[in-house]
Design an enzyme around this catalytic site. Structure first.
Site, PDB file in Angstrom:
ATOM      1  N   HIS A  82       0.822  -1.226   0.000  1.00  0.00           N
ATOM      2  CA  HIS A  82       0.000   0.000   0.000  1.00  0.00           C
ATOM      3  C   HIS A  82       0.853   1.273   0.000  1.00  0.00           C
ATOM      4  O   HIS A  82       0.315   2.371  -0.181  1.00  0.00           O
ATOM      5  CB  HIS A  82      -0.914   0.050   1.231  1.00  0.00           C
ATOM      6  CG  HIS A  82      -1.942  -1.042   1.265  1.00  0.00           C
ATOM      7  ND1 HIS A  82      -2.831  -1.265   0.239  1.00  0.00           N
ATOM      8  CD2 HIS A  82      -2.211  -1.986   2.208  1.00  0.00           C
ATOM      9  CE1 HIS A  82      -3.616  -2.309   0.542  1.00  0.00           C
ATOM     10  NE2 HIS A  82      -3.255  -2.761   1.729  1.00  0.00           N
ATOM     11  N   ASP A 117      -2.436 -10.846  -2.159  1.00  0.00           N
ATOM     12  CA  ASP A 117      -2.968 -10.306  -0.903  1.00  0.00           C
ATOM     13  C   ASP A 117      -4.453  -9.965  -1.116  1.00  0.00           C
ATOM     14  O   ASP A 117      -4.858  -9.618  -2.224  1.00  0.00           O
ATOM     15  CB  ASP A 117      -2.181  -9.039  -0.543  1.00  0.00           C
ATOM     16  CG  ASP A 117      -2.507  -8.496   0.838  1.00  0.00           C
ATOM     17  OD1 ASP A 117      -1.697  -8.692   1.752  1.00  0.00           O
ATOM     18  OD2 ASP A 117      -3.573  -7.861   0.995  1.00  0.00           O
ATOM     19  N   HIS A 166      -6.054  -7.484  -0.251  1.00  0.00           N
ATOM     20  CA  HIS A 166      -6.235  -6.066  -0.556  1.00  0.00           C
ATOM     21  C   HIS A 166      -5.547  -5.719  -1.881  1.00  0.00           C
ATOM     22  O   HIS A 166      -4.527  -6.320  -2.232  1.00  0.00           O
ATOM     23  CB  HIS A 166      -5.620  -5.201   0.552  1.00  0.00           C
ATOM     24  CG  HIS A 166      -6.192  -5.475   1.909  1.00  0.00           C
ATOM     25  ND1 HIS A 166      -5.579  -6.318   2.812  1.00  0.00           N
ATOM     26  CD2 HIS A 166      -7.328  -5.037   2.492  1.00  0.00           C
ATOM     27  CE1 HIS A 166      -6.317  -6.381   3.918  1.00  0.00           C
ATOM     28  NE2 HIS A 166      -7.389  -5.613   3.752  1.00  0.00           N
ATOM     29  N   ASP A 210      -3.915 -12.924   3.669  1.00  0.00           N
ATOM     30  CA  ASP A 210      -5.182 -12.470   4.255  1.00  0.00           C
ATOM     31  C   ASP A 210      -6.394 -12.781   3.372  1.00  0.00           C
ATOM     32  O   ASP A 210      -7.516 -12.437   3.737  1.00  0.00           O
ATOM     33  CB  ASP A 210      -5.130 -10.971   4.619  1.00  0.00           C
ATOM     34  CG  ASP A 210      -4.455 -10.122   3.570  1.00  0.00           C
ATOM     35  OD1 ASP A 210      -4.154 -10.629   2.463  1.00  0.00           O
ATOM     36  OD2 ASP A 210      -4.213  -8.929   3.866  1.00  0.00           O
TER      37      ASP A 210
HETATM   38 ZN   LIG Z   1      -3.730  -7.280   2.852  1.00  0.00          ZN
END
Ligand SMILES: [Zn+2]
Length: 344
Positions: free
Chosen positions: A125, A162, A164, A249
């Site tokens: 991120h 991931d 996200h 995740d």
């Molecule tokens: Zn993540």
């Protein structure tokens, strides 16, 4: 058997994001304990090096790097509501970026066929000038930039599974045709980016591939997306090196994510990437830890990925024969990418 380099260091436990924060030091501890129990003779442990400032600045603005360094003098600093520092954060984040570089260098030197880097804080991120989503420096993006600018490679693939979307990685390479960024992620979800329409810009148009999926998708849908969309594009791109943003995740046990990937799914995705690496780049690939907040899911999934990295690349890949729920998303992605890539 493949030789696998494993970057592991308990100094990664020193970054402390706050009491009850999900991105906690134990994440690294369970991964290291799992790896030490594997007893794989071909698994070679590496001590990570620090990233040099010039390496951080391959992807980050110098004033931002200085701002993170300054937090070493502070008890605590908050970059966003989720992203907090402790006095050791700067050093740990620099060591995380350096850890992926250590893994890349072990593979480039031929000391290992492939590598896994157990690092934290995570990176995908992190933007050029901003920390967010538990991330400070974009570890995998820095490794990709180093491969291109310091080691002279022309094409690097980043696969990000991931849960996200890796908005930082996408943004850093959005206009680059040298880095193909492919992400599977839950959508709508944090951080909000990663739509099908985001395909890159300028010379990089076509070199960002997003697979946004609703909560509840699991192994079948992920593998179908790999087989029908990501693998065909990656084979045409012909990467010279593969990097994986390996967040765990999207595992069904994860407390943050809503996906249903199992250990078998991580193994199958790793096998596909290993096959691609064998076809395109002599097997050269490095996976780096991103998210993953259930400790058992981390250790169990990490074990499958690290064990699979050690197996020969000619193991059969069983193509996904289920996962029809993802087909409309794959077809729309193919539509947005049809000018740039061919699909059977
Ligand atoms: Zn993540």
């Amino acid at each position: 058997m493949n030789r696998t380099a494993l970057v592991a260091d308990r100094r990664y436990m020193k970054h402390y994001a706050g009491r009850v924060h999900p991105e906690r030091p134990e994440r690294v501890a369970v991964m290291i304990e799992m790896a030490e129990r594997l007893g794989r003779p071909d698994l070679k442990f590496y001590v990570p090096r620090d990233a040099a400032r010039a390496e951080l600045e391959l992807c980050h603005r110098s004033d931002y790097v200085a701002a993170v360094e300054h937090t070493a003098t502070l008890e605590r600093a908050n970059f966003d509501p989720d992203t907090h520092t402790s006095p050791d954060t700067w050093k740990t984040a620099t060591l995380a970026a350096g850890g992926v570089l250590t893994a890349v260098e072990a593979v480039l030197a031929g000391e290992a066929h492939n590598a896994f880097a157990i690092v934290r804080p995570p990176g995908h991120h992190a933007l050029a000038n901003r920390a967010m989503g538990f991330c400070f420096f974009n570890n995998v993006a820095i490794a990709a930039a180093a491969l291109i600018r310091n080691h002279g490679l022309a094409r690097v693939l980043i696969v990000d599974w991931d849960v996200h979307h890796g908005n930082g990685t996408q943004e850093i390479f959005y206009e680059s045709p040298q880095v193909l960024y492919m992400s599977t992620h839950q959508f709508p979800f944090y951080p909000g980016s990663g739509t099908l329409e985001e395909i890159g810009a300028g010379a990089g148009t076509g070199y960002t591939v997003n697979v946004p999926m609703p909560a509840s998708f699991g192994d079948d849908e992920y593998l179908r997306a790999f087989d029908d969309l990501l693998m065909p594009i990656a084979r045409q791109f012909k990467p010279e090196f593969i990097l994986i943003s390996s967040g765990f995740d999207c595992h069904y046990r994860d407390p943050l994510g809503g996906m249903r990937v199992t250990e078998a799914g991580f193994l199958a995705m790793t096998r596909r990437m290993k096959r691609l690496a064998a076809e395109c780049c002599g097997g050269r690939m490095v996976a780096a830890l991103e998210g993953g907040y259930d400790l058992k899911a981390l250790a169990d999934s990490g074990r499958e990925v690290i064990e699979e990295l050690g197996r020969e690349a000619d193991e059969p890949v069983a193509l996904a024969d289920n996962g029809d729920r993802v087909t409309p998303i794959v077809q729309r992605a193919q539509y947005f990418h049809q000018q740039f890539w061919k699909f059977d």
